[in-house]
Design a protein around this motif. Structure first.
Motif, PDB file in Angstrom:
ATOM      1  N   ASP A  22       0.832  -1.211   0.000  1.00  0.00           N
ATOM      2  CA  ASP A  22       0.000   0.000   0.000  1.00  0.00           C
ATOM      3  C   ASP A  22       0.866   1.260   0.000  1.00  0.00           C
ATOM      4  OD1 ASP A  22      -2.347  -1.462   0.028  1.00  0.00           O
ATOM      5  OD2 ASP A  22      -2.473  -1.467   2.220  1.00  0.00           O
ATOM      6  N   SER A  23       1.975   1.228   0.719  1.00  0.00           N
ATOM      7  CA  SER A  23       2.799   2.424   0.856  1.00  0.00           C
ATOM      8  C   SER A  23       3.792   2.606  -0.296  1.00  0.00           C
ATOM      9  CB  SER A  23       3.554   2.390   2.188  1.00  0.00           C
ATOM     10  OG  SER A  23       4.360   1.231   2.254  1.00  0.00           O
ATOM     11  N   THR A  24       4.266   1.494  -0.887  1.00  0.00           N
ATOM     12  CA  THR A  24       5.239   1.565  -1.975  1.00  0.00           C
ATOM     13  C   THR A  24       4.795   0.627  -3.094  1.00  0.00           C
ATOM     14  OG1 THR A  24       6.941   1.860  -0.275  1.00  0.00           O
ATOM     15  CG2 THR A  24       7.704   1.454  -2.516  1.00  0.00           C
ATOM     16  N   PRO A  25       4.122   1.147  -4.139  1.00  0.00           N
ATOM     17  CA  PRO A  25       3.572   0.294  -5.203  1.00  0.00           C
ATOM     18  C   PRO A  25       4.596  -0.562  -5.952  1.00  0.00           C
ATOM     19  CG  PRO A  25       2.645   2.500  -5.332  1.00  0.00           C
ATOM     20  CD  PRO A  25       3.755   2.548  -4.320  1.00  0.00           C
ATOM     21  N   SER A  26       5.878  -0.213  -5.913  1.00  0.00           N
ATOM     22  CA  SER A  26       6.883  -1.011  -6.615  1.00  0.00           C
ATOM     23  C   SER A  26       7.375  -2.190  -5.764  1.00  0.00           C
ATOM     24  CB  SER A  26       8.069  -0.136  -7.019  1.00  0.00           C
ATOM     25  OG  SER A  26       8.700   0.382  -5.855  1.00  0.00           O
ATOM     26  N   ILE A  27       6.850  -2.332  -4.564  1.00  0.00           N
ATOM     27  CA  ILE A  27       7.218  -3.430  -3.654  1.00  0.00           C
ATOM     28  C   ILE A  27       6.048  -4.401  -3.548  1.00  0.00           C
ATOM     29  CG2 ILE A  27       7.794  -4.041  -1.261  1.00  0.00           C
ATOM     30  CD1 ILE A  27      10.075  -2.641  -2.644  1.00  0.00           C
ATOM     31  N   LEU A  28       6.364  -5.690  -3.656  1.00  0.00           N
ATOM     32  CA  LEU A  28       5.352  -6.729  -3.458  1.00  0.00           C
ATOM     33  C   LEU A  28       5.550  -7.346  -2.082  1.00  0.00           C
ATOM     34  CD1 LEU A  28       5.531  -8.513  -6.918  1.00  0.00           C
ATOM     35  CD2 LEU A  28       3.709  -7.035  -6.090  1.00  0.00           C
ATOM     36  N   ASN A  29       4.454  -7.568  -1.385  1.00  0.00           N
ATOM     37  CA  ASN A  29       4.477  -8.271  -0.110  1.00  0.00           C
ATOM     38  C   ASN A  29       3.989  -9.690  -0.346  1.00  0.00           C
ATOM     39  OD1 ASN A  29       5.304  -6.042   1.447  1.00  0.00           O
ATOM     40  ND2 ASN A  29       3.217  -5.303   1.605  1.00  0.00           N
ATOM     41  N   VAL A  30       4.860 -10.658  -0.098  1.00  0.00           N
ATOM     42  CA  VAL A  30       4.478 -12.061  -0.197  1.00  0.00           C
ATOM     43  C   VAL A  30       4.312 -12.536   1.242  1.00  0.00           C
ATOM     44  CG1 VAL A  30       5.083 -14.335  -1.075  1.00  0.00           C
ATOM     45  CG2 VAL A  30       5.830 -12.288  -2.309  1.00  0.00           C
ATOM     46  N   THR A  31       3.083 -12.928   1.598  1.00  0.00           N
ATOM     47  CA  THR A  31       2.775 -13.287   2.987  1.00  0.00           C
ATOM     48  C   THR A  31       2.472 -14.769   3.094  1.00  0.00           C
ATOM     49  OG1 THR A  31       1.909 -11.076   3.388  1.00  0.00           O
ATOM     50  CG2 THR A  31       1.280 -12.785   4.953  1.00  0.00           C
ATOM     51  N   CYS A  32       3.172 -15.417   4.014  1.00  0.00           N
ATOM     52  CA  CYS A  32       2.969 -16.830   4.309  1.00  0.00           C
ATOM     53  C   CYS A  32       2.295 -16.903   5.677  1.00  0.00           C
ATOM     54  CB  CYS A  32       4.309 -17.550   4.341  1.00  0.00           C
ATOM     55  SG  CYS A  32       4.184 -19.308   4.718  1.00  0.00           S
ATOM     56  N   THR A  33       1.123 -17.522   5.727  1.00  0.00           N
ATOM     57  CA  THR A  33       0.381 -17.639   6.983  1.00  0.00           C
ATOM     58  C   THR A  33       0.266 -19.102   7.365  1.00  0.00           C
ATOM     59  OG1 THR A  33      -0.896 -15.664   6.416  1.00  0.00           O
ATOM     60  CG2 THR A  33      -1.782 -17.056   8.156  1.00  0.00           C
ATOM     61  N   ALA A  34       0.725 -19.418   8.569  1.00  0.00           N
ATOM     62  CA  ALA A  34       0.572 -20.761   9.134  1.00  0.00           C
ATOM     63  C   ALA A  34      -0.596 -20.690  10.112  1.00  0.00           C
ATOM     64  CB  ALA A  34       1.844 -21.191   9.843  1.00  0.00           C
ATOM     65  N   MET A  35      -1.547 -21.621   9.955  1.00  0.00           N
ATOM     66  CA  MET A  35      -2.773 -21.579  10.754  1.00  0.00           C
ATOM     67  C   MET A  35      -3.025 -22.914  11.451  1.00  0.00           C
ATOM     68  SD  MET A  35      -5.072 -19.903   7.724  1.00  0.00           S
ATOM     69  CE  MET A  35      -4.299 -20.911   6.483  1.00  0.00           C
ATOM     70  N   SER A  36      -3.769 -22.853  12.544  1.00  0.00           N
ATOM     71  CA  SER A  36      -4.316 -24.025  13.238  1.00  0.00           C
ATOM     72  C   SER A  36      -3.246 -25.003  13.706  1.00  0.00           C
ATOM     73  CB  SER A  36      -5.328 -24.743  12.338  1.00  0.00           C
ATOM     74  OG  SER A  36      -6.343 -23.858  11.947  1.00  0.00           O
ATOM     75  N   PHE A  37      -2.138 -24.501  14.243  1.00  0.00           N
ATOM     76  CA  PHE A  37      -1.081 -25.397  14.722  1.00  0.00           C
ATOM     77  C   PHE A  37      -0.954 -25.336  16.249  1.00  0.00           C
ATOM     78  CE2 PHE A  37       0.919 -21.378  13.601  1.00  0.00           C
ATOM     79  CZ  PHE A  37       1.705 -21.091  14.712  1.00  0.00           C
ATOM     80  N   TYR A  38      -0.408 -26.410  16.804  1.00  0.00           N
ATOM     81  CA  TYR A  38      -0.127 -26.501  18.234  1.00  0.00           C
ATOM     82  C   TYR A  38       0.995 -27.501  18.427  1.00  0.00           C
ATOM     83  CZ  TYR A  38      -0.644 -26.751  23.238  1.00  0.00           C
ATOM     84  OH  TYR A  38      -0.392 -26.680  24.581  1.00  0.00           O
ATOM     85  N   PRO A  39       1.936 -27.264  19.251  1.00  0.00           N
ATOM     86  CA  PRO A  39       2.201 -26.133  20.142  1.00  0.00           C
ATOM     87  C   PRO A  39       2.641 -24.883  19.374  1.00  0.00           C
ATOM     88  CG  PRO A  39       3.994 -27.735  20.273  1.00  0.00           C
ATOM     89  CD  PRO A  39       2.951 -28.324  19.376  1.00  0.00           C
ATOM     90  N   PRO A  40       2.783 -23.747  20.075  1.00  0.00           N
ATOM     91  CA  PRO A  40       2.995 -22.471  19.393  1.00  0.00           C
ATOM     92  C   PRO A  40       4.380 -22.268  18.776  1.00  0.00           C
ATOM     93  CG  PRO A  40       2.950 -22.149  21.763  1.00  0.00           C
ATOM     94  CD  PRO A  40       2.555 -23.574  21.519  1.00  0.00           C
ATOM     95  N   ARG A  41       5.364 -23.071  19.145  1.00  0.00           N
ATOM     96  CA  ARG A  41       6.717 -22.875  18.596  1.00  0.00           C
ATOM     97  C   ARG A  41       6.739 -23.340  17.131  1.00  0.00           C
ATOM     98  NH1 ARG A  41      12.361 -22.652  20.141  1.00  0.00           N
ATOM     99  NH2 ARG A  41      13.514 -24.017  18.723  1.00  0.00           N
ATOM    100  N   ILE A  42       7.102 -22.411  16.226  1.00  0.00           N
ATOM    101  CA  ILE A  42       7.108 -22.687  14.786  1.00  0.00           C
ATOM    102  C   ILE A  42       8.148 -21.795  14.117  1.00  0.00           C
ATOM    103  CG2 ILE A  42       5.347 -20.975  14.188  1.00  0.00           C
ATOM    104  CD1 ILE A  42       4.151 -23.136  12.272  1.00  0.00           C
ATOM    105  N   ILE A  43       8.705 -22.274  13.017  1.00  0.00           N
ATOM    106  CA  ILE A  43       9.685 -21.485  12.263  1.00  0.00           C
ATOM    107  C   ILE A  43       9.226 -21.401  10.812  1.00  0.00           C
ATOM    108  CG2 ILE A  43      12.066 -21.345  11.448  1.00  0.00           C
ATOM    109  CD1 ILE A  43      12.842 -22.981  13.965  1.00  0.00           C
ATOM    110  N   LEU A  44       9.059 -20.176  10.322  1.00  0.00           N
ATOM    111  CA  LEU A  44       8.740 -19.926   8.911  1.00  0.00           C
ATOM    112  C   LEU A  44      10.004 -19.406   8.246  1.00  0.00           C
ATOM    113  CD1 LEU A  44       5.341 -18.007   9.254  1.00  0.00           C
ATOM    114  CD2 LEU A  44       5.672 -20.425   8.840  1.00  0.00           C
ATOM    115  N   SER A  45      10.345 -19.958   7.081  1.00  0.00           N
ATOM    116  CA  SER A  45      11.508 -19.466   6.349  1.00  0.00           C
ATOM    117  C   SER A  45      11.171 -19.365   4.861  1.00  0.00           C
ATOM    118  CB  SER A  45      12.714 -20.372   6.581  1.00  0.00           C
ATOM    119  OG  SER A  45      12.431 -21.693   6.186  1.00  0.00           O
ATOM    120  N   TRP A  46      11.988 -18.612   4.138  1.00  0.00           N
ATOM    121  CA  TRP A  46      11.755 -18.345   2.715  1.00  0.00           C
ATOM    122  C   TRP A  46      12.865 -18.952   1.878  1.00  0.00           C
ATOM    123  CZ3 TRP A  46       7.244 -16.308   1.312  1.00  0.00           C
ATOM    124  CH2 TRP A  46       6.514 -15.602   2.274  1.00  0.00           C
ATOM    125  N   LYS A  47      12.499 -19.507   0.725  1.00  0.00           N
ATOM    126  CA  LYS A  47      13.459 -20.062  -0.233  1.00  0.00           C
ATOM    127  C   LYS A  47      13.099 -19.504  -1.615  1.00  0.00           C
ATOM    128  CE  LYS A  47      14.707 -23.538   2.688  1.00  0.00           C
ATOM    129  NZ  LYS A  47      15.448 -23.047   3.790  1.00  0.00           N
TER     130      LYS A  47
END
Length: 169
Positions: A22-47
């Motif tokens: 929204d603030s910078t049109p030349s930038i794309l936001n790629v969002t990864c959402t992890a849902m419905s997991f337990y226990p709360p400790r989790i690691i998200l990484s990008w490749k």
């Protein structure tokens, strides 16, 4: 001595979305959402294999859902001009409920390198086409009302003429 211990886990589900910043049109936001997991400790990484991308990303702390599971997301910011057609970005999740990492990928399709403007033009053409179609439908509706009104007036006068002839006889 541990006996009769119960370990509860819930497998994460993944969702991967891309949208213009929204603030910078030349930038794309790629969002990864992890849902419905337990226990709360989790690691998200990008490749990815996109050259020149600085890993500008942030991972939110897991938040508790009403059902006792958790949710979190990580957003990778990437310059629109660097993400070429066909190149893939992968979000990888590591969690204690998984035997191997869970992966979700998104691929840039249909745009040429540096074609932020092309994407905007497609949206502009779509809006123009929809507006033109709406205008055409309005014109056709006005014509239909005019024709129907003309037929009604013609048939009304015709009936009056018939009534006059019947009265003369």
């Amino acid at each position: 001595m541990l006996s009769n211990c119960l370990f509860v886990t819930a497998l994460p589900k993944l969702q991967l979305l891309s949208q213009t910043s929204d603030s910078t049109p030349s930038i794309l936001n790629v969002t990864c959402t992890a849902m419905s997991f337990y226990p709360p400790r989790i690691i998200l990484s990008w490749k990815h294999t996109i050259p020149g991308v600085t890993h500008t990303f942030q991972q939110e702390a897991p938040s508790l859902n009403h059902d006792g599971t958790y949710r979190t997301s990580s957003t990778l910011q990437i310059s629109d001009s660097l993400w070429s057609s066909g190149e893939e970005i992968v979000c990888e999740v590591n969690h204690s409920s998984l035997t191997q990492p869970l992966r979700e990928s998104i691929r840039r399709e249909g745009l040429l390198p540096g074609s932020f403007l092309l994407g905007k033009l497609k949206i502009c053409y779509l809006k123009t086409g929809l507006l033109s179609a709406g205008l055409l439908l309005m014109v056709l509706a006005v014509i239909a009302v005019h024709v129907r009104t003309a037929k009604f007036k013609h048939s009304e006068y015709g009936l009056q003429g018939l009534n006059l002839k019947e009265e003369e006889e």
